[in-house]
Enzyme design. Structure first.
Site, PDB file in Angstrom:
ATOM      1  N   GLU A  10      36.362  48.173  39.064  1.00 36.92           N
ATOM      2  CA  GLU A  10      37.145  47.004  38.663  1.00 36.92           C
ATOM      3  C   GLU A  10      36.272  46.030  37.892  1.00 36.92           C
ATOM      4  O   GLU A  10      36.702  45.423  36.914  1.00 36.92           O
ATOM      5  CB  GLU A  10      37.731  46.322  39.914  1.00 36.92           C
ATOM      6  CG  GLU A  10      38.746  45.235  39.604  1.00 36.92           C
ATOM      7  CD  GLU A  10      38.139  43.841  39.442  1.00 36.92           C
ATOM      8  OE1 GLU A  10      38.854  42.937  39.051  1.00 36.92           O
ATOM      9  OE2 GLU A  10      36.911  43.677  39.693  1.00 36.92           O
ATOM     10  N   GLU A  11      35.032  45.885  38.386  1.00 37.95           N
ATOM     11  CA  GLU A  11      34.113  44.935  37.751  1.00 37.95           C
ATOM     12  C   GLU A  11      33.794  45.425  36.336  1.00 37.95           C
ATOM     13  O   GLU A  11      33.551  46.600  36.119  1.00 37.95           O
ATOM     14  CB  GLU A  11      32.822  44.821  38.572  1.00 37.95           C
ATOM     15  CG  GLU A  11      33.037  44.471  40.050  1.00 37.95           C
ATOM     16  CD  GLU A  11      33.658  43.093  40.266  1.00 37.95           C
ATOM     17  OE1 GLU A  11      33.804  42.325  39.290  1.00 37.95           O
ATOM     18  OE2 GLU A  11      34.009  42.797  41.418  1.00 37.95           O
ATOM     19  N   ASP A  63      34.418  40.057  47.640  1.00 37.27           N
ATOM     20  CA  ASP A  63      35.182  40.520  46.476  1.00 37.27           C
ATOM     21  C   ASP A  63      34.859  41.987  46.271  1.00 37.27           C
ATOM     22  O   ASP A  63      33.804  42.308  45.752  1.00 37.27           O
ATOM     23  CB  ASP A  63      34.804  39.674  45.261  1.00 37.27           C
ATOM     24  CG  ASP A  63      35.454  40.162  43.984  1.00 37.27           C
ATOM     25  OD1 ASP A  63      36.364  41.000  44.056  1.00 37.27           O
ATOM     26  OD2 ASP A  63      35.029  39.707  42.904  1.00 37.27           O
ATOM     27  N   HIS A 102      39.997  46.647  45.253  1.00 40.76           N
ATOM     28  CA  HIS A 102      39.021  47.512  44.591  1.00 40.76           C
ATOM     29  C   HIS A 102      37.794  47.751  45.462  1.00 40.76           C
ATOM     30  O   HIS A 102      37.445  46.919  46.307  1.00 40.76           O
ATOM     31  CB  HIS A 102      38.635  46.995  43.205  1.00 40.76           C
ATOM     32  CG  HIS A 102      37.950  45.669  43.154  1.00 40.76           C
ATOM     33  ND1 HIS A 102      36.597  45.515  43.269  1.00 40.76           N
ATOM     34  CD2 HIS A 102      38.433  44.409  42.983  1.00 40.76           C
ATOM     35  CE1 HIS A 102      36.270  44.239  43.162  1.00 40.76           C
ATOM     36  NE2 HIS A 102      37.370  43.542  42.999  1.00 40.76           N
ATOM     37  N   ASP A 129      43.227  40.559  45.530  1.00 44.40           N
ATOM     38  CA  ASP A 129      41.972  40.262  44.857  1.00 44.40           C
ATOM     39  C   ASP A 129      42.209  39.080  43.933  1.00 44.40           C
ATOM     40  O   ASP A 129      42.775  39.227  42.866  1.00 44.40           O
ATOM     41  CB  ASP A 129      41.529  41.481  44.040  1.00 44.40           C
ATOM     42  CG  ASP A 129      40.193  41.256  43.366  1.00 44.40           C
ATOM     43  OD1 ASP A 129      39.391  40.459  43.882  1.00 44.40           O
ATOM     44  OD2 ASP A 129      39.956  41.890  42.323  1.00 44.40           O
ATOM     45  N   ASP A 145      34.548  48.630  44.343  1.00 41.57           N
ATOM     46  CA  ASP A 145      33.212  48.303  43.823  1.00 41.57           C
ATOM     47  C   ASP A 145      32.945  46.799  43.897  1.00 41.57           C
ATOM     48  O   ASP A 145      33.854  46.006  44.182  1.00 41.57           O
ATOM     49  CB  ASP A 145      33.069  48.792  42.377  1.00 41.57           C
ATOM     50  CG  ASP A 145      34.080  48.130  41.435  1.00 41.57           C
ATOM     51  OD1 ASP A 145      35.238  47.963  41.845  1.00 41.57           O
ATOM     52  OD2 ASP A 145      33.707  47.777  40.302  1.00 41.57           O
TER      53      ASP A 145
HETATM   54 ZN   LIG Z   1      37.639  41.488  42.673  1.00 40.10          ZN
END
Ligand SMILES: [Zn+2]
Length: 204
Positions: A144-145, A111, A81, A168, A83
């Site tokens: 994603e967050e 991340d 991802h 991830d 973001d």
């Molecule tokens: Zn992540």
């Protein structure tokens, strides 16, 4: 045995995390990655997840056809991802004793830019080696967050792989997660002083 190019990975990781990557505002990261993937020979498309979610950017889909002679091979999808959690307005990376840190004003962005960079370097090694490969699809998602919203809104008609790997997750390198029970969301009002849990929890 093929070895990753550590200097190349480090330089590119720093380049990617230097961009702001707020959820729903992933456009700068998208454009950078689009250029890199096109230079590697991929065809890049964007879906309408951004419009569905009210963001400035959709999910990035990239496709590289199989090398000659292995057209029927398993088609692999690699995903990460774009973001990050706040504060993610662009990271200055500090390297100390072989470990990467942010300068303390933002997150590092590992991340999930480590997943993004792992995919880019892996593809480069594959192409440099000239190894035969089946169709390769890359999916870099937005937002994603906060609830894997980019994945939830992705345009499934673009999916053309047999297996997929999302780079991830927590744990040691090599650990593979093959299932999860799901996610529950709660809305809770908490009264008190706000402070960042990672940077200054003692102020909260
Ligand atoms: Zn992540």
């Amino acid at each position: 045995m093929t070895q990753v190019n550590k200097e190349r990975m480090l330089a590119e990781f720093k380049e990617i995390v230097a961009l702001p990557c707020h959820s729903l505002q992933e456009r700068p990261v998208f454009e950078l990655l689009k250029g890199k993937l096109e230079a590697l020979g991929f065809t890049v498309e964007e879906d309408d997840a951004g419009e569905k979610l009210g963001g400035n950017c959709g999910n990035l889909w990239a496709f590289l056809p199989a090398s000659a002679g292995v057209e029927g091979a398993v088609r692999v999808l690699l995903s990460a991802h774009m973001d990050g959690v706040e504060p993610c307005g662009g990271t200055t990376v500090i390297q100390k004793d072989g470990v990467l840190y942010s300068d303390g004003t933002t997150i590092l962005g590992g991340d999930d830019k480590s997943g993004v960079e792992g995919i880019l370097e892996g593809i480069r090694l594959l192409l440099e080696e000239g190894a035969p490969h089946g169709d390769i699809q890359i999916l870099f998602t937005v937002c994603e967050e906060g609830g894997v919203n980019g994945s939830r809104c992705l345009d499934r008609s673009k999916l053309r792989a047999d297996v997929g790997y999302a780079l991830d997750g927590e744990g040691a390198p090599g650990e593979i997660v093959v299932g999860a029970p799901g996610q529950k969301k709660y809305k809770i009002d908490i009264i008190g002083r706000t402070a960042h849990g990672g940077l200054e929890p003692e102020k909260g």
